[in-house]
Motif scaffolding. Sequence first.
Motif, short mmCIF file in Angstrom:
data_model
loop_
_atom_site.label_atom_id
_atom_site.label_comp_id
_atom_site.label_asym_id
_atom_site.label_seq_id
_atom_site.Cartn_x
_atom_site.Cartn_y
_atom_site.Cartn_z
N ALA A 147 -28.83 6.76 44.39
CA ALA A 147 -28.09 5.60 44.97
C ALA A 147 -29.24 4.98 46.02
CB ALA A 147 -26.73 5.99 45.44
N GLY A 148 -30.19 5.45 46.15
CA GLY A 148 -31.30 5.00 47.13
C GLY A 148 -31.21 5.50 48.36
N VAL A 149 -30.59 6.65 48.41
CA VAL A 149 -30.67 7.34 49.87
C VAL A 149 -31.67 8.44 49.83
CG1 VAL A 149 -29.10 8.88 51.37
CG2 VAL A 149 -28.06 7.06 49.86
N ALA A 150 -32.44 8.29 50.97
CA ALA A 150 -33.54 9.37 51.28
C ALA A 150 -32.84 10.51 51.76
CB ALA A 150 -34.50 8.80 52.36
N VAL A 151 -33.34 11.71 51.21
CA VAL A 151 -32.62 13.05 51.38
C VAL A 151 -33.83 13.89 52.66
CG1 VAL A 151 -31.92 15.20 50.45
CG2 VAL A 151 -31.42 12.94 49.45
N ILE A 152 -33.20 14.28 53.56
CA ILE A 152 -34.13 14.95 54.54
C ILE A 152 -33.32 16.53 54.66
CG2 ILE A 152 -34.65 15.17 57.03
CD1 ILE A 152 -35.29 12.23 55.61
N SER A 153 -34.38 17.56 54.61
CA SER A 153 -33.94 18.70 54.91
C SER A 153 -35.14 19.60 55.52
CB SER A 153 -33.39 19.47 53.54
OG SER A 153 -32.69 20.36 54.00
N GLY A 285 -17.37 14.74 48.01
CA GLY A 285 -18.24 14.23 46.78
C GLY A 285 -19.10 13.20 47.44
N PRO A 286 -20.26 12.83 46.61
CA PRO A 286 -21.28 11.76 46.99
C PRO A 286 -20.35 10.68 47.52
CG PRO A 286 -21.97 13.02 45.04
CD PRO A 286 -20.44 13.46 45.22
N GLY A 287 -19.59 9.98 46.80
CA GLY A 287 -18.99 8.98 47.43
C GLY A 287 -18.46 8.73 48.62
N ASP A 288 -17.99 9.95 49.26
CA ASP A 288 -17.77 9.94 50.75
C ASP A 288 -18.70 9.64 51.52
OD1 ASP A 288 -15.22 11.09 50.07
OD2 ASP A 288 -15.81 13.21 50.27
N VAL A 289 -20.11 10.00 51.19
CA VAL A 289 -21.19 9.48 52.14
C VAL A 289 -21.50 8.06 51.82
CG1 VAL A 289 -23.46 10.45 52.66
CG2 VAL A 289 -21.93 12.01 51.96
N LEU A 290 -21.53 7.92 50.56
CA LEU A 290 -22.05 6.61 50.25
C LEU A 290 -21.13 5.43 50.85
CD1 LEU A 290 -22.99 7.11 46.44
CD2 LEU A 290 -24.50 6.99 48.44
N GLU A 291 -19.69 5.73 50.84
CA GLU A 291 -18.67 4.70 51.35
C GLU A 291 -19.08 4.67 52.88
OE1 GLU A 291 -14.04 4.47 52.11
OE2 GLU A 291 -15.00 6.00 50.82
N GLY A 294 -21.94 2.42 53.40
CA GLY A 294 -21.70 1.09 53.02
C GLY A 294 -22.35 0.90 51.55
N ILE A 295 -22.51 1.95 50.89
CA ILE A 295 -23.19 1.61 49.59
C ILE A 295 -22.21 1.55 48.44
CG2 ILE A 295 -24.92 2.66 47.91
CD1 ILE A 295 -26.37 3.95 50.20
N LEU A 296 -22.25 0.55 47.66
CA LEU A 296 -21.05 0.67 46.50
C LEU A 296 -21.25 1.74 45.63
CD1 LEU A 296 -18.83 -1.34 45.48
CD2 LEU A 296 -20.51 -2.31 43.99
N HIS A 297 -20.31 2.23 45.43
CA HIS A 297 -20.29 3.77 44.33
C HIS A 297 -19.21 3.46 43.63
CE1 HIS A 297 -20.81 7.87 43.25
NE2 HIS A 297 -19.35 7.94 43.72
N GLU A 298 -19.45 3.53 42.27
CA GLU A 298 -18.56 3.55 41.11
C GLU A 298 -18.21 4.96 40.82
OE1 GLU A 298 -18.27 2.28 36.60
OE2 GLU A 298 -19.75 1.57 37.72
N LYS A 299 -16.91 5.41 40.99
CA LYS A 299 -16.65 6.73 40.83
C LYS A 299 -16.70 7.08 39.32
CE LYS A 299 -13.85 7.42 45.00
NZ LYS A 299 -12.48 7.79 45.43
N LYS A 300 -17.37 8.28 38.94
CA LYS A 300 -17.36 8.84 37.66
C LYS A 300 -16.02 9.45 37.23
CE LYS A 300 -22.39 9.46 38.06
NZ LYS A 300 -23.37 10.34 38.07
N LEU A 301 -15.67 9.08 36.11
CA LEU A 301 -14.40 9.52 35.24
C LEU A 301 -14.86 10.96 34.76
CD1 LEU A 301 -11.39 9.60 34.83
CD2 LEU A 301 -12.30 8.52 32.46
#
Length: 371
Positions: A147-153, A285-291, A294-301
Amino acid sequence: MGSIEQEKEYLYWLCRSLPAFAVTIRQIQETYGSFQQAYYIEGMELLRRGIIKNRKTAEIFEQAKHSLEAAREEYSGLDRQGIRFVTPLDPEYPERLRHIYDYPMGLWIKGSLPPAEKPTVAVIGARSCTVYGEQAAGIMGRELAAAGVAVISGLALGVDGAGHRGALSGGGETWGVLGCGVNICYPKQNYPLFREMEKQGGLISEYPPGEPPRPQNFPVRNRIISGLADAVLVIEANEKSGSLITAQLGLEQGKEIFALPGRVTDSASRGCNQLIQAGAALLTGPGDVLEFLGILHEKKLILREKSVKGLAKNEKMVYSCLDSAPKHVEEIAVLSGMCVGECMSALLDLELGGLVVKTAGQYYARRVRCD
């Protein structure tokens, strides 16, 4: 040579001599007007002024003056190692870090730095994580990166590595903040990941090249992991762990903390459950973080129930005996009332169908879905 470049040389020497003494180095510059001037100040004067806190550090500072030329040579040769030294004097220094009190005065970089305009999330957790935690970290890394997010760890075993690998598999970029020099891969098991991240993200350290992975370095680097992130995801954590330290640092820095819930009987989930109890956001899920970002996230069925209903009798029986905790094939055979051979055949079909994951040896667990 311009004055800024001279300042960077002396700042390099200071960071090399006093690694992770960020506030001390900053106070030297604020008190004496330049990093270059620090070379001419005695360690005991810094001690008297309270800039250096103890005599041992003052002695280290004095001894370090003999290594100025060596530091200059090392600084000029960084390019040959594919390493850059980025400081608050540079426009590319991460703006997110400028907002924390003890921001690092120098960063050694292999690869790139997270772009300022890109949303950034830290995925952290236990080194000795469960299959559930490893799968969840991989899913979070993959979906957020896609979704275009940079992941740090922190490039550690367990959750950190799973988050990095997930981000790479999602076609995104990921950054590791190390507790050693950027020319050292620790742990060695992550060397393929280490090399891939140089090309698809980067490696960051406050410690100079050649610095070994000392235990005291890791808690210090955690403030950089949380400082670079817009949100911190704690996947699994024991009650007393480095992940909880990072979460606390994130809270102090004003970052949003998400925690993955787990069973109350699992020690690896106790820290996360406590964070949720204390007010951390529930990570489902990832949708919690994307929300949140402010990134539009289409939940997968997820057609999981349909997939399970379509299974053959033996596969259904075996699947019903599994959960997120790995079980040995012999235990599964006993629970299902089948012979080991039939059980293995059903497990293979379930694994190929994406419903089951095989862990170490002959252990199997249900595949976690966090979409």
